[in-house]
Design an enzyme around this catalytic site. Structure first.
Site, PDB file in Angstrom:
ATOM      1  N   ILE A  51      51.192  20.217  75.334  1.00 42.56           N
ATOM      2  CA  ILE A  51      51.286  19.100  74.386  1.00 42.56           C
ATOM      3  C   ILE A  51      49.871  18.660  74.031  1.00 42.56           C
ATOM      4  O   ILE A  51      49.029  18.469  74.912  1.00 42.56           O
ATOM      5  CB  ILE A  51      52.082  17.939  75.006  1.00 42.56           C
ATOM      6  CG1 ILE A  51      53.529  18.381  75.259  1.00 42.56           C
ATOM      7  CG2 ILE A  51      52.052  16.706  74.106  1.00 42.56           C
ATOM      8  CD1 ILE A  51      54.344  17.381  76.059  1.00 42.56           C
ATOM      9  N   ASP A  52      49.591  18.502  72.745  1.00 47.78           N
ATOM     10  CA  ASP A  52      48.203  18.269  72.341  1.00 47.78           C
ATOM     11  C   ASP A  52      47.859  16.799  72.092  1.00 47.78           C
ATOM     12  O   ASP A  52      46.779  16.500  71.605  1.00 47.78           O
ATOM     13  CB  ASP A  52      47.836  19.110  71.121  1.00 47.78           C
ATOM     14  CG  ASP A  52      48.673  18.793  69.890  1.00 47.78           C
ATOM     15  OD1 ASP A  52      49.513  17.877  69.954  1.00 47.78           O
ATOM     16  OD2 ASP A  52      48.479  19.468  68.863  1.00 47.78           O
TER      17      ASP A  52
ATOM     18  N   LEU B   9      48.559  14.388  74.806  1.00 45.70           N
ATOM     19  CA  LEU B   9      49.020  13.904  76.106  1.00 45.70           C
ATOM     20  C   LEU B   9      48.613  12.468  76.428  1.00 45.70           C
ATOM     21  O   LEU B   9      49.405  11.723  77.015  1.00 45.70           O
ATOM     22  CB  LEU B   9      48.529  14.842  77.205  1.00 45.70           C
ATOM     23  CG  LEU B   9      49.297  16.163  77.330  1.00 45.70           C
ATOM     24  CD1 LEU B   9      48.498  17.173  78.134  1.00 45.70           C
ATOM     25  CD2 LEU B   9      50.656  15.927  77.965  1.00 45.70           C
TER      26      LEU B   9
ATOM     27  N   HIS C 239      39.953  19.574  64.786  1.00 43.94           N
ATOM     28  CA  HIS C 239      40.413  20.879  65.286  1.00 43.94           C
ATOM     29  C   HIS C 239      40.133  21.964  64.246  1.00 43.94           C
ATOM     30  O   HIS C 239      41.008  22.752  63.900  1.00 43.94           O
ATOM     31  CB  HIS C 239      41.903  20.842  65.632  1.00 43.94           C
ATOM     32  CG  HIS C 239      42.261  19.776  66.617  1.00 43.94           C
ATOM     33  ND1 HIS C 239      41.779  19.754  67.916  1.00 43.94           N
ATOM     34  CD2 HIS C 239      43.022  18.654  66.501  1.00 43.94           C
ATOM     35  CE1 HIS C 239      42.238  18.703  68.548  1.00 43.94           C
ATOM     36  NE2 HIS C 239      42.991  18.013  67.719  1.00 43.94           N
TER      37      HIS C 239
ATOM     38  N   LYS D 283      44.323  11.516  65.314  1.00 42.07           N
ATOM     39  CA  LYS D 283      44.950  12.817  65.117  1.00 42.07           C
ATOM     40  C   LYS D 283      44.927  13.221  63.647  1.00 42.07           C
ATOM     41  O   LYS D 283      44.369  12.532  62.796  1.00 42.07           O
ATOM     42  CB  LYS D 283      46.368  12.808  65.674  1.00 42.07           C
ATOM     43  CG  LYS D 283      46.440  12.506  67.161  1.00 42.07           C
ATOM     44  CD  LYS D 283      45.654  13.499  68.012  1.00 42.07           C
ATOM     45  CE  LYS D 283      46.300  14.862  68.062  1.00 42.07           C
ATOM     46  NZ  LYS D 283      45.593  15.804  68.982  1.00 42.07           N
TER      47      LYS D 283
ATOM     48  N   ASP E 100      36.107  25.175  89.492  1.00 38.78           N
ATOM     49  CA  ASP E 100      35.295  24.832  88.328  1.00 38.78           C
ATOM     50  C   ASP E 100      34.478  26.060  87.933  1.00 38.78           C
ATOM     51  O   ASP E 100      34.886  27.191  88.211  1.00 38.78           O
ATOM     52  CB  ASP E 100      34.433  23.598  88.599  1.00 38.78           C
ATOM     53  CG  ASP E 100      34.186  22.803  87.324  1.00 38.78           C
ATOM     54  OD1 ASP E 100      33.210  23.116  86.633  1.00 38.78           O
ATOM     55  OD2 ASP E 100      34.974  21.888  86.999  1.00 38.78           O
TER      56      ASP E 100
ATOM     57  N   ARG F 294      26.086  16.565  75.428  1.00 37.15           N
ATOM     58  CA  ARG F 294      27.145  15.920  76.210  1.00 37.15           C
ATOM     59  C   ARG F 294      27.973  15.009  75.324  1.00 37.15           C
ATOM     60  O   ARG F 294      27.437  14.193  74.585  1.00 37.15           O
ATOM     61  CB  ARG F 294      26.537  15.109  77.356  1.00 37.15           C
ATOM     62  CG  ARG F 294      27.567  14.425  78.260  1.00 37.15           C
ATOM     63  CD  ARG F 294      26.870  13.584  79.326  1.00 37.15           C
ATOM     64  NE  ARG F 294      26.144  12.465  78.733  1.00 37.15           N
ATOM     65  CZ  ARG F 294      26.688  11.271  78.470  1.00 37.15           C
ATOM     66  NH1 ARG F 294      27.966  11.040  78.744  1.00 37.15           N
ATOM     67  NH2 ARG F 294      25.953  10.318  77.939  1.00 37.15           N
ATOM     68  N   ARG F 295      29.314  15.139  75.422  1.00 39.77           N
ATOM     69  CA  ARG F 295      30.186  14.277  74.629  1.00 39.77           C
ATOM     70  C   ARG F 295      30.028  12.828  75.055  1.00 39.77           C
ATOM     71  O   ARG F 295      29.931  12.511  76.246  1.00 39.77           O
ATOM     72  CB  ARG F 295      31.647  14.697  74.786  1.00 39.77           C
ATOM     73  CG  ARG F 295      31.995  15.958  74.023  1.00 39.77           C
ATOM     74  CD  ARG F 295      33.457  16.319  74.172  1.00 39.77           C
ATOM     75  NE  ARG F 295      34.327  15.336  73.537  1.00 39.77           N
ATOM     76  CZ  ARG F 295      35.651  15.454  73.492  1.00 39.77           C
ATOM     77  NH1 ARG F 295      36.242  16.484  74.072  1.00 39.77           N
ATOM     78  NH2 ARG F 295      36.381  14.536  72.896  1.00 39.77           N
TER      79      ARG F 295
ATOM     80  N   GLN G 243      40.534  27.627  64.862  1.00 43.57           N
ATOM     81  CA  GLN G 243      41.945  27.268  64.766  1.00 43.57           C
ATOM     82  C   GLN G 243      42.487  27.673  63.395  1.00 43.57           C
ATOM     83  O   GLN G 243      41.792  27.591  62.376  1.00 43.57           O
ATOM     84  CB  GLN G 243      42.135  25.772  64.988  1.00 43.57           C
ATOM     85  CG  GLN G 243      41.810  25.309  66.406  1.00 43.57           C
ATOM     86  CD  GLN G 243      40.410  24.753  66.542  1.00 43.57           C
ATOM     87  OE1 GLN G 243      39.504  25.175  65.829  1.00 43.57           O
ATOM     88  NE2 GLN G 243      40.225  23.804  67.442  1.00 43.57           N
TER      89      GLN G 243
ATOM     90  N   ASP H 272      44.498  24.853  73.450  1.00 48.13           N
ATOM     91  CA  ASP H 272      43.926  25.510  72.273  1.00 48.13           C
ATOM     92  C   ASP H 272      44.663  26.816  71.990  1.00 48.13           C
ATOM     93  O   ASP H 272      44.050  27.884  71.923  1.00 48.13           O
ATOM     94  CB  ASP H 272      42.430  25.787  72.482  1.00 48.13           C
ATOM     95  CG  ASP H 272      41.557  24.621  72.065  1.00 48.13           C
ATOM     96  OD1 ASP H 272      41.835  24.040  71.005  1.00 48.13           O
ATOM     97  OD2 ASP H 272      40.607  24.305  72.793  1.00 48.13           O
TER      98      ASP H 272
END
Length: 351
Positions: free
Chosen positions: A303-304, A306, A93, A75, A215, A127-128, A98, A268
């Site tokens: 909540i960022d 979680l 972020h 974080k 989706d 792709r992550r 942001q 976001d």
């Protein structure tokens, strides 16, 4: 020799870590130097890292780390405005508009450092390669259901705390639902086929909660989506992007609806692409939901961090995904790390 420095998380209620002791041992066997900071809140004890052979540093000692160290955390850093001279791996972020993103990028610009954003460690197809998504979805669905159960009792969700494991979470959630009078909620998940959505739908399935799974196909035509308003809980599991449609517009606040809780798991709120513009800031562990409408009632859970609700499961899962990518740090000028660096410089040039 690649020196990876695992910093302690400074954010409250953040007990996760991106490298386990076993993973650290694997990297050291491959020739890495590993330093791990002590931490008062990390779910994995420091002695396990010491036993694995890692060097141990005091908490928050990374600003004095050697210039060539790669600083690894999850974080955000303390917002003290200091220039950042190191190479940092973390969730920055900072690349999607942001509000605090430019401030962070200017700190890197001032110090000459580099941000390798964990969200943008991708393969050649985009792709992550590692994500906390599943456990974010699982925990986010649980907290959203807790918020709905609190509504049925005529109140609001109380502060949340981390659980020892998912069995403890499920037991607590069952007790919350049985203490109310509203039966079981109807839930709609958008992004149900992704990692986050899979975690959210799995939590609901384990609780016996009915889920409508949407989706890309279901949202391709763009909004509005009155079907969302016909459910008790809406779980957003899609990361905000320029093409993302508005899921719940501001007009929904005064529209007759069944919807009482939005769980914005993607979270976001300060992005220019926020698909749920009925709120504008993340919620907290102390106050999991913000009330955006009283008539009809609507609470938003956003909540960022979680996955830290289940720090052991989420850390072990993520660290296993990320370990092969960390192993490529010895070739940091190429491949996945070069792509991440290019992304950083692209946004640095926009300042």
């Amino acid at each position: 020799m690649t020196h990876l420095w695992v910093r302690a998380e400074q954010r409250p209620n953040e007990a996760r870590v991106g490298l386990t002791p076993d993973g650290a041992k694997t990297l050291m066997q491959a020739g890495f130097q590993i330093t791990v900071e002590a931490s008062a809140q990390r779910a994995v004890g420091i002695e396990r890292y010491r036993t694995a052979g890692c060097a141990i540093a005091p908490e928050n000692a990374w600003p004095k780390a050697p210039d060539d160290a790669v600083i690894f955390g999850l974080k955000e850093l303390p917002e003290d405005g200091t220039p950042l001279r190191h190479r940092h791996i973390m969730f920055g972020h900072a690349f999607k508009g942001q509000h605090g993103g430019q401030t962070l990028l200017r700190r890197f610009q001032a110090g000459g450092g580099t941000l390798y954003d964990l969200e943008y460690l991708v393969d050649q197809t985009g792709r992550r390669l590692a994500a906390f998504g599943y456990w974010a979805g699982y925990a986010g669905a649980a907290v959203s259901v807790k918020c709905w159960a609190a509504q049925q009792r005529g109140g609001r969700s109380k502060a949340i705390v981390a659980y020892e494991d998912k069995s403890a979470l499920l037991s607590d959630l069952r007790a919350e639902l049985t203490s109310g009078t509203g039966g079981m909620p109807r839930v709609i998940v958008i992004g149900a086929l992704g990692r986050v959505g899979s975690g959210a739908t799995d939590l609901c399935a384990e609780m016996g909660i009915s889920v409508t799974k949407w989706d890309l196909a279901e949202t391709a035509q763009g909004g509005p989506f009155p079907e969302i308003l016909a459910h008790d809980i809406f779980l957003n599991c899609i990361l905000a992007r320029p093409q993302t449609p508005i899921f719940v517009p501001k007009s929904a606040l005064s529209t007759p609806r069944r919807l009482g809780v939005i769980g914005d798991i993607a979270c976001d709120p300060d992005s220019n692409y926020n698909p749920i513009p009925v709120y504008d800031r993340a919620t907290t562990w102390d106050k999991p939901a913000t009330r955006v409408s009283s008539a009809p009632l609507l609470d938003v859970m956003a909540i960022d961090n979680l996955p830290s609700l289940l720090p052991i499961e989420s850390a072990q899962d993520y660290a296993a995904q990320l370990l092969p990518v960390l192993g490529e740090l010895s070739n940091i000028q190429h491949g996945v790390w070069a792509r991440a660096k290019d992304m950083f410089h692209c946004h640095l040039q926009k300042l």
